[in-house]
Design an enzyme around this catalytic site. Structure first.
Site: not given
Length: 771
Positions: A219-221, A257, A348
């Site tokens: 995950s990027g964040h 996309t 979370c």
């Protein structure tokens, strides 16, 4: 490190120590995302020049990702984040496994007991959707959070899939991937294996190409990229089923996309990790130094701190700890007031509960319930760590001021007395879940009484008494409790070893007074009396304790301050009477007796508060409890009351994982209309009013750390009942504020229910408004 509370005048800068939940987007990554939106905005699937420029960003980021995870083969698929990657991996593995099922065999799905909840919940979901009927089994861990290899060796032969974690999000504990690889493949060479690598990115070396891992989501964040971008590694020839079908993007593996701005930002982070240019990231060696520095600061600030994981097998960017006597919420609120962001376990989940990760590791319940996680990323700097450590010690001083902790270096009572402390006189309410304890302090005589003591508060009471130099003259239960173990005897042994009492702690040397021709025992507390009135019903030994002015004449009416009624009358309820030592008929008589003695307007302080209403009055309860009204007005007899009470008690539902309900709620609690202010509307109201009182409802240690004290009047929730007793003007405009707007709303609702008709609160609190 020696900054004092009085030294600060300017707002404190933010110290963010919750990187395992999410991270800020680094300026370079944000700039790349913005530039892509403005300049390289083409669709990577388009064949014109703008599209080709966009596709170049996708291709570059994909190649960087392969280098980051340490593989030349396999696929890198860009996703919206780790949850999508987990879904894709599990779906792919189980769709393929379904083709090989033998109806005569039993199968399992294995996952680590400390996995992020996204993993077991996804396994359950797809197991049901695909009708596999496999048993979902948690792999146990030891006290260090390491997976049980013997268990895996035994269970994996019948597994359709095994899911493990590279680095745990709550504790930072890492698994031995090489040993896992050997154990899994020695016992099941073909089982699908997913490893959650979200917390490993940028914190430990990854060489996925040298393993047999089939799927690895990222995950990027969690590492300074925007939310909404992630990627997953899929081993060459691993089974694959697209989770999202459509236009065929990502070579048909993941349609939709591409998130080009997110990919551009992710590419910048990858560049820093690969050190292709000058990197903003700190070395692993320095990260270890940072952790040690924070650990030392925590130990200095809270000498009793307990760390919930071993530093030997955890990444240096995560610290999980607990402080005896303080809940995770109290620590979070304290740090928030000091502008430090931390979390309680996993962020979370919106509810603050005990940590299933620490439970799985076998830690004591109090550590699991009180756990705090501090986490930072590789972009952390030395100056930020220095500030964080200074602030941690600074925040602890506020707890000393509230007497929630004692500085061990100044344990001498004389020294403690000279420290600036928040004033404490009168009634304090403590809550543990729905249970209430009540402490009444007479500051003039330095004496106190503790009523309905809860075991979780034993250490806190001792600290408070020591810090403030108070003498405990009695610790009393209003009845024998069924829902918790009273700590009365433990407190009495340490504080009142020589005192002779009955089984509830009522002093044997109490005097007697006459009221309406009947004698009642009482003890003195400063210039007030505490009268013991037998009010059986909920239990046969139930009593009510009435704090009142001294009685000069037996014909005088009681001038009551508070009535501690146990579980006789609860907010929106009456105490249950279906225990073996209960009596509905006795409760009928007790309700009539108590009302005759204290009237209907005195404040009630019960031993339970199920709906955060804090206190009530008999007249308030009569307005919503028709059965109570009939008893007080003598409209029914004891027999009819008992019949209705039996029916009421049958509605009480006790669940195995919940505390015992000591009363049946009459109906849904009514919400009263209170004004909700924004910063702008409140500022306007203040200018227009000449009689508005602005009240900060947070605890004293939080308030002490607040720098902009426009809300100059502090009434903590633990003192709200005391405030109600002393707030005589029900028409005065009262506006409450807290950190998030939750506590202020509860306070406003409580007062509105008691007849204060001009109350409001700042919606969103300090978190959303800078009034």
């Amino acid at each position: 490190m020696n900054k004092r509370l009085s030294d600060t005048h300017q707002p404190l800068n933010l110290i963010y120590l919750d990187a395992n939940a999410t991270t800020q987007v680094l300026p370079q990554a944000a700039s790349a995302a913005l530039s892509t939106m403005e300049t390289f905005f083409g669709n990577p699937s388009s064949s014109h020049v703008t599209g080709l420029q966009a596709k170049q960003i996708v291709d570059k980021t994909r190649q960087q990702a392969k280098r980051i995870v340490g593989t030349d083969e396999g696929k890198i698929i860009f996703t919206s984040g780790a949850t999508e990657g987990i879904q894709t991996a599990i779906l792919s593995a189980l769709v393929n496994a379904k083709k090989t099922l033998n109806c005569n065999e039993n199968y399992s799905l294995l996952y680590g007991a400390t996995e992020h909840k996204a993993v077991p919940e996804s396994l359950k979901h797809w197991n049901e959707v695909l009708e596999l009927n496999a048993e979902i089994v948690a792999i146990p861990v030891n006290e260090k959070g390491q997976l049980d290899m013997e268990f895996i060796a035994k269970e994996v032969p019948n597994a359709l899939m095994i899911c493990t974690m590279a680095v745990n999000n709550e504790t930072g504990v890492y698994q031995d991937i090489s040993l896992l690889d050997q154990t899994i493949r020695a016992n099941n060479p073909k089982v699908a294996w997913m490893v959650d690598c979200v917390q490993a990115l940028g914190k430990t070396d990854l060489s996925l190409g040298q393993t047999t891992i089939d799927y690895a989501p990222f995950s990027g964040h969690k590492l300074y990229a925007p939310k909404g971008i992630g990627f997953m590694y899929v081993k060459e020839n691993a089974p694959f089923t697209p989770f999202i079908a459509g236009g065929g993007q990502e070579s048909g593996l993941r349609s939709g996309t591409e998130n080009l701005p997110g990919l551009a930002a992710l590419s910048v982070i990858f560049t820093m990790l690969l050190d292709e240019n000058e990197s903003n990231f700190t070395s692993v060696e320095n990260l270890h130094s940072f952790r040690q520095q924070i650990v030392l600061a925590l130990t200095q600030a809270f000498p009793e701190v307990v760390f919930n994981h071993s530093f030997e097998n955890s990444v240096p960017t995560t610290i999980n700890f607990a402080i005896p006597g303080l809940s995770s919420k109290e620590i979070m609120d304290l740090f928030d007031s000091a502008n430090i962001r931390v979390s309680s376990g996993s962020a979370c989940s919106s509810k603050i509960t005990r940590s299933f990760v620490l439970d799985a590791m076998g830690l004591p319940a109090w550590q699991s319930e009180s756990a705090i996680r501090m986490s930072f990323g590789p972009a952390m700097t030395q100056s930020e760590i220095d500030s964080a450590c200074s602030r941690i010690v600074f925040a602890a001083q506020a707890l000393e001021r509230s007497c929630l902790i004692i500085d061990k270096n100044t344990i001498d009572t004389t020294t403690i007395e000279n420290k600036a402390k928040a004033e404490l006189n009168g009634l304090v309410q403590f809550k543990v879940g729905a249970s209430c304890s009540w402490l009444y302090i007479d500051q003039k005589t330095k004496s106190a009484v503790f009523i309905d003591p809860l075991p979780e508060l034993t250490d806190r009471l001792h600290t408070l008494l020591t810090c403030r130099g108070l003498e405990l003259i009695a610790v009393i239960d209003t009845h024998s409790h069924a829902d918790h173990i009273s700590c009365r005897q433990n407190i009495a042994q340490s504080q009142l070893a020589e005192q002779q009492t009955n089984s509830l702690g009522w002093p044997a040397d109490a005097k007697l007074t006459t009221i309406n021709g009947h004698e009642y025992p009482y003890i003195t507390l400063g210039d007030k009396w505490l009268i013991n009135i037998a009010t059986p019903g909920h239990t046969n030994d139930s009593i009510s304790l009435v704090l009142c002015e001294p009685i000069k004449d037996s014909s005088d009416k009681l001038r009551v301050h508070y009535t501690f009624c146990g579980d006789l009358i609860l907010m929106n309820s009456l105490g249950r009477t279906n225990f073996s030592n209960s009596s509905a008929a006795a409760m009928y008589s007790s309700l009539q007796l108590l009302t005759a003695l204290i009237g209907t307007k005195s404040l009630l302080c019960p031993s339970h508060d199920y709906n955060n209403e804090f206190t009530s009055r008999i007249e308030t309860e009569m307005a919503r409890n028709s059965l109570l009204t009939q008893v007080i007005n003598d409209e029914i007899n004891a027999e009819e009351f008992s019949r209705q009470k039996i029916a009421m008690d049958k509605k009480i539902m006790n669940k195995p994982d919940r505390e015992i309900m000591c009363g049946a709620l009459i109906a849904a609690c009514q919400e009263f209309m209170v004004r909700e202010y924004t910063s702008a509307s409140l500022a306007k109201a203040v200018k227009a009013s000449t009689n508005m009182k602005l009240i900060d409802i947070r605890e004293p240690h939080e308030y002490a750390l607040q720098h902009d004290k426009k809300f100059t009047f502090n009434v903590p929730l633990t003192r709200l009942v005391h405030f109600v007793k002393n707030q005589q003007q029900k028409e005065q405009e009262l506006v409450f504020v807290c950190r998030s707007g939750s506590r202020s709303q509860l306070a406003a609702q409580a007062l509105a229910r008691l007849g204060f008709n001009n109350v409001g609160h700042l919606k969103g609190g300090y978190a959303l408004h800078q009034y």
